[in-house]
Design a protein around this motif. Structure first.
Motif, PDB file in Angstrom:
ATOM      1  N   SER A  51       0.839  -1.197   0.000  1.00 41.13           N
ATOM      2  CA  SER A  51       0.000   0.000   0.000  1.00 41.13           C
ATOM      3  C   SER A  51       0.876   1.251   0.000  1.00 41.13           C
ATOM      4  O   SER A  51       1.955   1.281   0.618  1.00 41.13           O
ATOM      5  CB  SER A  51      -0.908  -0.002   1.227  1.00 41.13           C
ATOM      6  OG  SER A  51      -1.606   1.227   1.339  1.00 41.13           O
ATOM      7  N   SER A 338      -7.310  -6.583  -6.857  1.00 37.97           N
ATOM      8  CA  SER A 338      -6.870  -5.641  -5.835  1.00 37.97           C
ATOM      9  C   SER A 338      -5.354  -5.460  -5.867  1.00 37.97           C
ATOM     10  O   SER A 338      -4.845  -4.342  -5.720  1.00 37.97           O
ATOM     11  CB  SER A 338      -7.316  -6.123  -4.449  1.00 37.97           C
ATOM     12  OG  SER A 338      -6.803  -5.302  -3.433  1.00 37.97           O
ATOM     13  N   ARG A 342      -3.148  -2.054  -6.684  1.00 41.64           N
ATOM     14  CA  ARG A 342      -2.054  -1.516  -5.864  1.00 41.64           C
ATOM     15  C   ARG A 342      -0.827  -1.218  -6.711  1.00 41.64           C
ATOM     16  O   ARG A 342      -0.158  -0.199  -6.520  1.00 41.64           O
ATOM     17  CB  ARG A 342      -1.694  -2.500  -4.755  1.00 41.64           C
ATOM     18  CG  ARG A 342      -2.619  -2.466  -3.563  1.00 41.64           C
ATOM     19  CD  ARG A 342      -2.031  -3.272  -2.421  1.00 41.64           C
ATOM     20  NE  ARG A 342      -2.798  -3.108  -1.187  1.00 41.64           N
ATOM     21  CZ  ARG A 342      -2.418  -3.567  -0.010  1.00 41.64           C
ATOM     22  NH1 ARG A 342      -1.268  -4.209   0.095  1.00 41.64           N
ATOM     23  NH2 ARG A 342      -3.150  -3.385   1.059  1.00 41.64           N
ATOM     24  N   LEU A 345      -1.543   1.814  -8.848  1.00 43.99           N
ATOM     25  CA  LEU A 345      -1.616   3.017  -8.014  1.00 43.99           C
ATOM     26  C   LEU A 345      -0.218   3.471  -7.599  1.00 43.99           C
ATOM     27  O   LEU A 345       0.075   4.680  -7.581  1.00 43.99           O
ATOM     28  CB  LEU A 345      -2.476   2.736  -6.782  1.00 43.99           C
ATOM     29  CG  LEU A 345      -2.789   3.934  -5.883  1.00 43.99           C
ATOM     30  CD1 LEU A 345      -3.639   4.953  -6.617  1.00 43.99           C
ATOM     31  CD2 LEU A 345      -3.493   3.474  -4.611  1.00 43.99           C
ATOM     32  N   GLU A 763     -10.486   5.886 -11.261  1.00 40.91           N
ATOM     33  CA  GLU A 763     -10.330   5.122 -10.017  1.00 40.91           C
ATOM     34  C   GLU A 763      -8.970   5.377  -9.381  1.00 40.91           C
ATOM     35  O   GLU A 763      -8.865   5.530  -8.157  1.00 40.91           O
ATOM     36  CB  GLU A 763     -10.510   3.630 -10.300  1.00 40.91           C
ATOM     37  CG  GLU A 763     -11.927   3.227 -10.661  1.00 40.91           C
ATOM     38  CD  GLU A 763     -12.026   1.770 -11.077  1.00 40.91           C
ATOM     39  OE1 GLU A 763     -13.126   1.207 -10.967  1.00 40.91           O
ATOM     40  OE2 GLU A 763     -11.001   1.200 -11.512  1.00 40.91           O
ATOM     41  N   GLU A 767      -8.401   7.376  -5.797  1.00 42.48           N
ATOM     42  CA  GLU A 767      -7.701   6.740  -4.682  1.00 42.48           C
ATOM     43  C   GLU A 767      -6.507   7.581  -4.229  1.00 42.48           C
ATOM     44  O   GLU A 767      -6.214   7.658  -3.032  1.00 42.48           O
ATOM     45  CB  GLU A 767      -7.225   5.346  -5.102  1.00 42.48           C
ATOM     46  CG  GLU A 767      -6.687   4.486  -3.976  1.00 42.48           C
ATOM     47  CD  GLU A 767      -7.758   4.045  -2.989  1.00 42.48           C
ATOM     48  OE1 GLU A 767      -7.395   3.531  -1.920  1.00 42.48           O
ATOM     49  OE2 GLU A 767      -8.965   4.217  -3.297  1.00 42.48           O
ATOM     50  N   ASN A 770      -7.520  10.213  -1.870  1.00 33.74           N
ATOM     51  CA  ASN A 770      -7.842   9.765  -0.515  1.00 33.74           C
ATOM     52  C   ASN A 770      -6.600   9.574   0.353  1.00 33.74           C
ATOM     53  O   ASN A 770      -6.739   9.287   1.541  1.00 33.74           O
ATOM     54  CB  ASN A 770      -8.615   8.442  -0.573  1.00 33.74           C
ATOM     55  CG  ASN A 770      -9.984   8.612  -1.192  1.00 33.74           C
ATOM     56  OD1 ASN A 770     -10.600   9.673  -1.083  1.00 33.74           O
ATOM     57  ND2 ASN A 770     -10.475   7.561  -1.849  1.00 33.74           N
ATOM     58  N   ASN A 771      -5.430   9.701  -0.239  1.00 34.54           N
ATOM     59  CA  ASN A 771      -4.193   9.548   0.522  1.00 34.54           C
ATOM     60  C   ASN A 771      -3.934  10.833   1.300  1.00 34.54           C
ATOM     61  O   ASN A 771      -3.673  11.892   0.722  1.00 34.54           O
ATOM     62  CB  ASN A 771      -3.022   9.262  -0.425  1.00 34.54           C
ATOM     63  CG  ASN A 771      -1.785   8.782   0.308  1.00 34.54           C
ATOM     64  OD1 ASN A 771      -1.530   9.179   1.444  1.00 34.54           O
ATOM     65  ND2 ASN A 771      -1.008   7.934  -0.346  1.00 34.54           N
TER      66      ASN A 771
END
Length: 779
Positions: A51, A338, A342, A345, A763, A767, A770-771
């Motif tokens: 993450s 998922s 990651r 991202l 997306e 994301e 949101n960090n």
């Protein structure tokens, strides 16, 4: 203020109206050391599927990189390993003076001083607790509250430390130590793939439970039918014996047509006995024993057992495999989605770090100004790449992919570049050309013969004939072949070894050194041949005259070096049969699939080991010392046939950790597992059978079927690639080797990659917003 950042230079550039399109960016100004480190960390997170929601200030990044360094991670792995192997030394210790677990040959057990193992365990727990504290520091308490694994790790660490301190306070006199059963949690919690498999199993379990309930109903109804169909009246005043299925039964329990009573007649005398008998029959461990008493009386009674097995074993059990494969594949596919998210991202975060940006001095975080119409200079990526901790081979592949792109790289192109991280380039898989010698007609023709596939087939035929000859000599004159210095097998092996050496030298010359070394199969075969030649030379230096010149022979003592040489030489010759595998494409495909399975089953095997560890410790807590060997073991005939005592299973017990693991393995294999159901039902309680049944369900029905699912998925993927490769060959495609290669290893992520949907741009950006440690403007 971060070094390298000068606001006045930025404002001056803006006032002058200069843009990126007007002038070449100053990389030393735009991409300071902290920026490069942040981008490198995000790329590492992407490669490791970690993450990116962690602190990125300078001090936190240094600590973060140190924590995820190979040295620290290997240290934590060793700590987890150390805390688990303590079970072999803790009371009751598996270290005995005679290295046997046989209850009739009890040796002295090594006993550690009180406090020694507890001190080691406390040290390990402190290290694992420190690991959780560092993770908490990296991601912050806000995200820790939503991380179930970290919260559970805190609970397990604190409880284990408390339980360990209680043991020290009680001077190691407490028998029940719950903390030992919690240790497998650390294995699962440290592996991302194990956590994914665990979550998939947890979500798949409701579907598995539905089929298990159907299987339970099947057992229940056939248990009732069996109790109504088979038992015969008991003789009055009968005594009790054991039937090997878990209960004490009458000595004269039923009347057969001949007037004799047998223990087997009691398979359906009670509900518990009937249920356990059919459950064991479902694993075929007691077939046809359970059927024979009724079958001897009426041949039509076989239909009951045939129908039971047809429905239970061949329908419901295979349906369980299908359900586990289908449901697990679906959930695992979502989990791989998922993981892919990651990775995408992390690469996108690194891309945004390398773009035009400003540093907010109010917080130690980053504010990035996104402009969708600009990219990142290639030089910025090249400056970041040396900071990324990857292998040199992977770095070269990334640099090679980077060289084919323009000066400015978009986010999609950066994703494509780092997709080459674990892909072999065409240069890696390219086979060097054959150094032909056209100037010499004879040598050129010899080369063509040696590199022709038929010569390879001929060599495989020679090896096969050698092995067949060894098999014939072993079957006709086994003692003479191994114990005599003058035998046909020695002369034959020497002649074949000479041919093997000549063949290998010719192949090395014909193919050239570079091409020969490129083949792993040839290298493996050469190593085997080298060892074979060394052993033959050693053997001939001592017995050469007796092998070829003398008609007499001397006997080779089994402790003599020569006897060991003979066995090893023949083993190496048989091992050379492996060279046949690449010649048979379909068999080679199976072998490659097995190699992939060995790589990909690590997380699944880890879960199975955790299951073994948990049940071994639990079994020791429940059954330690429950079986006591009699003082006189010479009269095994006094025990009922097929029981634990009569079979002499005294070494199978739960009196120490190592012995418990072996018992659990025997249960998973299911051959004669009803013997353990019987003895612990008699020695402890009929309820003890639940322990073995639950372990059987988790290890055989769930774990083994899970292995089957991943094996099927791997082989299907390999087979599809093989078919595509054959079609490409048929169409004479020039790119089939790189696109549809069947020899490159497949990871679990690559297996599911064709079915995983790529995340969208929206997306990824949502994301990133949101960090809390990265701020974006104009998003």
């Amino acid at each position: 203020m971060t070094s390298g950042f000068q606001p006045s230079r930025l404002l001056s550039s803006q006032r002058n109206g200069l843009t990126d399109s007007d002038s070449q960016p100053d990389l030393d100004f735009m991409y300071d050391k902290n920026t490069i480190n942040q981008a490198a960390i995000f790329i590492e997170d992407a490669i490791k599927y970690r993450s990116i929601f962690h602190k990125i200030d300078d001090s936190s990044l240094k600590l973060y990189r140190f924590f995820y360094s190979k040295t620290v991670q290997w240290g934590i792995h060793c700590t987890v390993f150390l805390i688990h192997i303590l079970a072999f030394f803790e009371r009751p210790s598996s270290i005995t003076s005679n290295w046997s677990s046989d209850l009739t040959k009890v040796g002295h057990r090594w006993v550690a001083p009180c406090g020694l193992l507890q001190a080691v365990e406390l040290l390990c727990l402190m290290v694992l607790l420190l690991e959780q504290l560092l993770k908490t520091h990296f991601i912050g308490w806000k995200r820790v509250k939503t991380s179930k694994w970290i919260i559970a790790a805190y609970i397990v660490c604190m409880f284990s430390i408390s339980d360990c301190l209680v043991s020290v306070f009680l001077q190691c006199s407490n028998k029940v130590r719950v903390r030992r059963m919690l240790r497998p949690f650390f294995v699962i919690q440290r592996s991302t793939m194990m956590k994914k498999v665990w979550n998939c199993l947890r979500r798949t379990f409701p579907d598995i439970a539905s089929v298990l309930l159907l299987l339970l109903a099947h057992l229940y109804f056939f248990t009732l039918f069996g109790m109504l169909l088979f038992p015969t009246p008991r003789l009055p005043g009968a005594g009790a014996v054991s039937n090997g299925t878990g209960h004490s039964l009458p000595d004269n329990s039923s009347i057969s047509s001949s007037g004799n009573q047998t223990i087997e007649d009691e398979y359906f005398r009670s509900f518990n006995t009937s249920f356990i008998s059919l459950l064991v029959l479902l694993t075929t461990a007691n077939n046809p024993d359970v059927m024979m008493p009724a079958y001897k009386e009426n041949r039509f009674s076989a239909l009951y057992f045939i129908v039971f097995l047809m429905i239970g074993l061949y329908c419901l059990m295979n349906m369980l495999t299908a359900v586990i494969y289908n449901q697990f594949r679906g959930y695992f596919k979502a989990s791989m989605t998922s993981s892919l998210f990651r990775r995408r991202l992390g690469i996108r975060a690194a891309f945004e770090m390398l773009r035009n940006r400003q540093l907010l001095l109010e917080r130690v975080s980053v504010s990035v100004q996104i402009q969708s119409d600009t990219g990142v200079p290639k030089q910025a990526v090249l400056s970041t790449l040396p900071k990324v901790r990857i292998s040199e081979a992977a770095r070269c592949r990334v640099q090679s992919a980077l060289s084919s792109f323009p000066e400015y790289i978009t986010s999609d192109q950066l994703q494509e570049i780092f997709d080459s991280y674990n892909k072999k380039s065409s240069a890696d898989s390219q086979v060097p050309p054959i150094p032909w010698l056209p100037e010499n007609t004879v040598l050129f023709k010899l080369q063509r013969i040696l590199v022709h596939p038929m010569f390879g087939y001929f060599g495989c035929g020679v090896v096969l004939s050698n092995v067949i000859a060894i098999s014939v000599l072993f079957s006709t004159q086994y003692d003479k072949s191994l114990e005599s210095s003058h035998s046909a097998i020695h002369m034959m092996n020497v002649c074949f070894a000479c041919y093997y050496v000549l063949e290998k030298m010719l192949l090395m010359w014909a193919n050239g050194k570079k091409r020969f070394i490129k083949s792993k199969a040839e290298l493996f075969d050469t190593v085997i041949l080298f060892a074979l030649v060394i052993l033959e030379v050693v053997f001939l230096s001592r017995y050469g005259s007796e092998v070829f010149l003398s008609t007499s022979s001397s006997s080779l003592d089994s402790t003599h070096l020569a006897w060991q040489l003979v066995k090893t030489i023949n083993l190496l010759i048989i091992l050379r049969l492996i060279r046949l595998l690449p010649q048979i494409q379909r068999m080679y495909l199976v072998v490659i699939s097995m190699l992939d399975i060995a790589r990909n089953l690590a997380p699944f095997g880890g879960l199975l080991l955790a299951l073994y560890y948990l049940f071994a410790i639990l079994g020791m807590e429940l059954f330690e010392g429950k079986i006591v060997a009699p003082s006189n073991t010479t009269g095994e005939s006094e025990y009922s046939c097929g029981t634990y005592e009569q079979l002499g299973y005294w070494a199978n017990n739960f009196d120490d950790f190592a012995a418990a693991l072996v018992v659990l393995w025997n249960i998973m294999v299911v051959n004669n597992w009803h013997v353990f159901l019987d003895v612990y039902s008699r020695k402890v309680s009929p309820w003890s059978q639940l322990y073995f049944i639950v372990f059987w369900i988790l290890s055989v029905i769930v774990s083994v079927n899970l292995f089957t699912a991943i094996i099927l998925e791997n082989f299907i993927m390999r087979w599809d690639r093989h078919q595509l490769r054959l079609r490409a060959l048929k169409d004479r495609s020039t790119s089939f080797t790189s696109t549809y290669s069947t020899t490159n290893p497949l990871s679990v992520h690559e297996m599911f990659r064709p079915d995983v949907e790529e995340p969208s741009e929206d997306e990824l950006l949502a994301e990133l917003q949101n960090n809390e440690y990265i701020y974006f403007q104009n998003l």
